[in-house]
Design an enzyme around this catalytic site. Structure first.
Site, PDB file in Angstrom:
ATOM      1  N   THR A 144     -16.896  17.546 -18.970  1.00 30.47           N
ATOM      2  CA  THR A 144     -17.429  16.394 -18.272  1.00 30.47           C
ATOM      3  C   THR A 144     -19.078  16.200 -18.731  1.00 30.47           C
ATOM      4  O   THR A 144     -19.534  17.103 -19.179  1.00 30.47           O
ATOM      5  CB  THR A 144     -17.256  16.379 -16.917  1.00 30.47           C
ATOM      6  OG1 THR A 144     -17.757  17.552 -16.452  1.00 30.47           O
ATOM      7  CG2 THR A 144     -15.721  16.364 -16.688  1.00 30.47           C
TER       8      THR A 144
ATOM      9  N   ASP B 136     -35.159   4.780 -14.883  1.00 26.28           N
ATOM     10  CA  ASP B 136     -34.787   6.523 -15.093  1.00 26.28           C
ATOM     11  C   ASP B 136     -36.063   7.070 -14.738  1.00 26.28           C
ATOM     12  O   ASP B 136     -36.786   7.447 -15.694  1.00 26.28           O
ATOM     13  CB  ASP B 136     -34.178   6.823 -16.419  1.00 26.28           C
ATOM     14  CG  ASP B 136     -33.462   7.889 -16.520  1.00 26.28           C
ATOM     15  OD1 ASP B 136     -34.161   9.020 -15.959  1.00 26.28           O
ATOM     16  OD2 ASP B 136     -32.314   8.212 -17.106  1.00 26.28           O
TER      17      ASP B 136
ATOM     18  N   SER C  66     -20.203   6.058 -11.776  1.00 24.92           N
ATOM     19  CA  SER C  66     -21.054   7.297 -11.860  1.00 24.92           C
ATOM     20  C   SER C  66     -20.606   8.572 -10.861  1.00 24.92           C
ATOM     21  O   SER C  66     -19.348   9.171 -11.402  1.00 24.92           O
ATOM     22  CB  SER C  66     -22.609   7.358 -11.706  1.00 24.92           C
ATOM     23  OG  SER C  66     -23.034   6.761 -10.291  1.00 24.92           O
ATOM     24  N   ARG C  67     -20.975   8.617  -9.941  1.00 31.50           N
ATOM     25  CA  ARG C  67     -20.372   9.530  -8.770  1.00 31.50           C
ATOM     26  C   ARG C  67     -20.296   8.533  -7.355  1.00 31.50           C
ATOM     27  O   ARG C  67     -21.110   7.654  -7.151  1.00 31.50           O
ATOM     28  CB  ARG C  67     -21.471  10.593  -8.420  1.00 31.50           C
ATOM     29  CG  ARG C  67     -21.368  11.643  -9.537  1.00 31.50           C
ATOM     30  CD  ARG C  67     -19.823  12.484  -9.591  1.00 31.50           C
ATOM     31  NE  ARG C  67     -19.640  13.416 -10.610  1.00 31.50           N
ATOM     32  CZ  ARG C  67     -19.203  13.365 -11.682  1.00 31.50           C
ATOM     33  NH1 ARG C  67     -18.861  12.109 -12.168  1.00 31.50           N
ATOM     34  NH2 ARG C  67     -19.177  14.417 -12.734  1.00 31.50           N
TER      35      ARG C  67
ATOM     36  N   ASP D 291     -15.375   2.457  -9.575  1.00 34.77           N
ATOM     37  CA  ASP D 291     -14.571   3.424 -10.290  1.00 34.77           C
ATOM     38  C   ASP D 291     -14.594   4.748  -9.537  1.00 34.77           C
ATOM     39  O   ASP D 291     -13.760   5.597  -9.552  1.00 34.77           O
ATOM     40  CB  ASP D 291     -15.004   3.573 -11.719  1.00 34.77           C
ATOM     41  CG  ASP D 291     -14.124   4.436 -12.584  1.00 34.77           C
ATOM     42  OD1 ASP D 291     -12.796   4.318 -12.229  1.00 34.77           O
ATOM     43  OD2 ASP D 291     -14.465   5.510 -12.948  1.00 34.77           O
TER      44      ASP D 291
ATOM     45  N   GLU E  84     -13.578  11.300  -2.494  1.00 33.92           N
ATOM     46  CA  GLU E  84     -12.342  11.508  -3.701  1.00 33.92           C
ATOM     47  C   GLU E  84     -11.477  12.909  -3.485  1.00 33.92           C
ATOM     48  O   GLU E  84     -12.245  13.716  -3.114  1.00 33.92           O
ATOM     49  CB  GLU E  84     -12.876  11.379  -5.190  1.00 33.92           C
ATOM     50  CG  GLU E  84     -13.413  10.198  -5.264  1.00 33.92           C
ATOM     51  CD  GLU E  84     -13.951   9.991  -6.877  1.00 33.92           C
ATOM     52  OE1 GLU E  84     -13.415  10.823  -7.769  1.00 33.92           O
ATOM     53  OE2 GLU E  84     -14.423   8.973  -7.221  1.00 33.92           O
TER      54      GLU E  84
ATOM     55  N   HIS F 150     -11.545   6.517 -10.719  1.00 37.39           N
ATOM     56  CA  HIS F 150     -12.345   7.402 -11.368  1.00 37.39           C
ATOM     57  C   HIS F 150     -11.807   7.719 -12.588  1.00 37.39           C
ATOM     58  O   HIS F 150     -11.526   8.660 -13.488  1.00 37.39           O
ATOM     59  CB  HIS F 150     -12.586   8.596 -10.546  1.00 37.39           C
ATOM     60  CG  HIS F 150     -13.764   9.525 -11.096  1.00 37.39           C
ATOM     61  ND1 HIS F 150     -14.187  10.475 -10.267  1.00 37.39           N
ATOM     62  CD2 HIS F 150     -14.382   9.442 -12.259  1.00 37.39           C
ATOM     63  CE1 HIS F 150     -15.398  11.008 -10.924  1.00 37.39           C
ATOM     64  NE2 HIS F 150     -15.515  10.448 -12.137  1.00 37.39           N
TER      65      HIS F 150
ATOM     66  N   TYR G  90     -11.854   7.571 -19.102  1.00 38.27           N
ATOM     67  CA  TYR G  90     -10.563   8.149 -19.537  1.00 38.27           C
ATOM     68  C   TYR G  90     -10.037   7.578 -20.836  1.00 38.27           C
ATOM     69  O   TYR G  90      -8.665   7.596 -20.971  1.00 38.27           O
ATOM     70  CB  TYR G  90      -9.642   8.196 -18.189  1.00 38.27           C
ATOM     71  CG  TYR G  90      -9.639   9.079 -17.372  1.00 38.27           C
ATOM     72  CD1 TYR G  90     -10.800  10.040 -17.106  1.00 38.27           C
ATOM     73  CD2 TYR G  90      -8.311   9.720 -16.885  1.00 38.27           C
ATOM     74  CE1 TYR G  90     -10.682  10.935 -16.369  1.00 38.27           C
ATOM     75  CE2 TYR G  90      -8.504  10.739 -16.076  1.00 38.27           C
ATOM     76  CZ  TYR G  90      -9.466  11.556 -15.835  1.00 38.27           C
ATOM     77  OH  TYR G  90      -9.391  12.416 -14.881  1.00 38.27           O
TER      78      TYR G  90
END
Length: 376
Positions: free
Chosen positions: A67, A147, A210-211, A235, A240, A257, A261
């Site tokens: 990942t 960023d 992302s998360r 997503d 989760e 998520h 994929y």
């Protein structure tokens, strides 16, 4: 050599069998007892690699995650024990970029939006964020990059390309591509918190691939139940594999998520760990990434016109239409275990690079989106 791998890591057996015995296990259910004789541990984001998991693993000499994110791994503990750790930065950046692009084109059609006249902010301009930014720029969008760590590290002339978080949130579309961190000046836990959610203008498009913990999902639900909802593409989810089910009907697009994929993205993550183990053992890789991938169903198209938004939508959705994943997720919402089952049995999906475009209209803009172009 015994190699314990997440059972859902593609191509693990065929790549790592040359090193020894490959032992596939469910990623969420790995225990310390599973690692007592393991020399190598290969995981995905669903496995927490911490003191509990590493309580009894005297032979462990290599840990890898297929990942981009590494927040599920206690890297400090591995360093203390002298266990080398490897991740797969950028392995699925094209897949996530394709996901965001597909979603943008769905929303553009649904709400009659001209993407080329809109702005998109990327929160987190690393491998994945930059890939998304590049695709957005290929659509003609004005891209803002936020960023803070990169901005601080950049030279003065490069730092000017970054905006602060508040400026980024003013964009028409805001897409999040950050790791989850809970401490420090750049902590991302609930980066989009209740106050920020309340301040967003009605109809603004927000994307999270992302998360899940980067967004306050309960605060989002409250906002979406108001008279001025946002347009959400989600997503990833807090909690989760048990997402906040009440929030799903209030999203434009919802998926389990799977943004990263693609076949290429998943294979690339495993391949990067294979290369790392080869280096660790001073071996020459015997296999290559392309040999792992099947021939795509659609390999070549000759566009009959220049690339406007409608044609781009047709070409992108020929390879990947996010609405299929959205429909599957909604249909199975509430079914016990369905979140992980959809990830485990995810249908074959290719990246845009699997499609070759030919002819006079296979131009630079389509190449920047990710297609392989061979203009006459």
């Amino acid at each position: 050599m015994k190699i314990v791998v997440d059972e859902n890591m593609p191509h693990a057996r065929e790549l790592f069998a040359e090193f020894g015995e490959v032992i596939p296990l469910p990623g969420r259910q790995m225990l310390a007892t599973d690692l007592q004789e393991a020399d190598v541990l290969l995981v995905r984001s669903v496995t927490r690699v911490d003191a509990a998991l590493l309580a009894s693993c005297p032979r462990l000499s290599f840990v890898g995650t297929a990942t981009i994110g590494t927040d599920h791994v206690d890297k400090g503990l591995l360093a203390e024990r002298g266990i080398p750790f490897f991740s797969a930065p950028g392995c699925n950046k094209y897949s996530v970029g394709d996901y965001v692009l597909s979603a943008l084109l769905v929303l553009a059609e649904r709400h009659e939006l001209n993407l080329g006249a809109m702005s998109l902010a990327v929160i987190g301009a690393g491998n994945t964020g930059e890939c998304v930014a590049g695709k957005a720029e290929a659509l003609g969008m004005r891209v803002l990059r936020c960023d803070p760590p990169r901005a601080r590290a950049a030279e003065a002339n490069e730092a000017a390309q970054f905006v602060d978080y508040q400026q980024a949130l003013e964009a028409d579309i805001v897409s999040f591509h950050v790791p989850i961190t809970r401490q420090g000046p750049d902590a991302t836990f609930h980066l989009l918190d209740a106050a920020q959610i309340a301040a967003r203008p009605a109809g603004q498009i927000l994307i999270n691939a992302s998360r899940g913990e980067v967004w306050d999902n309960q605060a989002l639900l409250a906002r979406q139940q108001s008279q001025a909802p946002l347009r959400l593409v989600m997503d990833v989810w807090e909690g989760e594999p048990e997402p906040l089910q009440a929030l799903v009907p209030h999203t434009e697009l919802a998926t389990p998520h799977i943004a990263g994929y693609s076949l290429e993205g998943k294979a690339r993550g495993t391949w990067m760990l294979y290369e790392a183990l080869c280096r660790q053992l001073r071996r020459t890789p015997r296999q290559d990434l392309q040999s792992l991938l099947p021939i795509p169903e659609v390999r070549e198209v000759t566009p009959g016109q220049s690339a406007d938004q409608a044609l781009i939508k047709q070409l992108v959705h020929l390879i990947y239409d996010v609405r299929r994943d959205d429909a599957r997720f909604r249909n199975r919402l509430g079914v016990a275990g369905s979140f992980d089952e959809q990830r485990k049995h995810y249908p074959e999906r290719r990246e845009l690079s699997s499609l070759q475009l030919k002819g006079p209209f296979a131009g630079a803009a389509l190449a920047r989106l990710g297609f392989v172009c061979q203009p006459d």
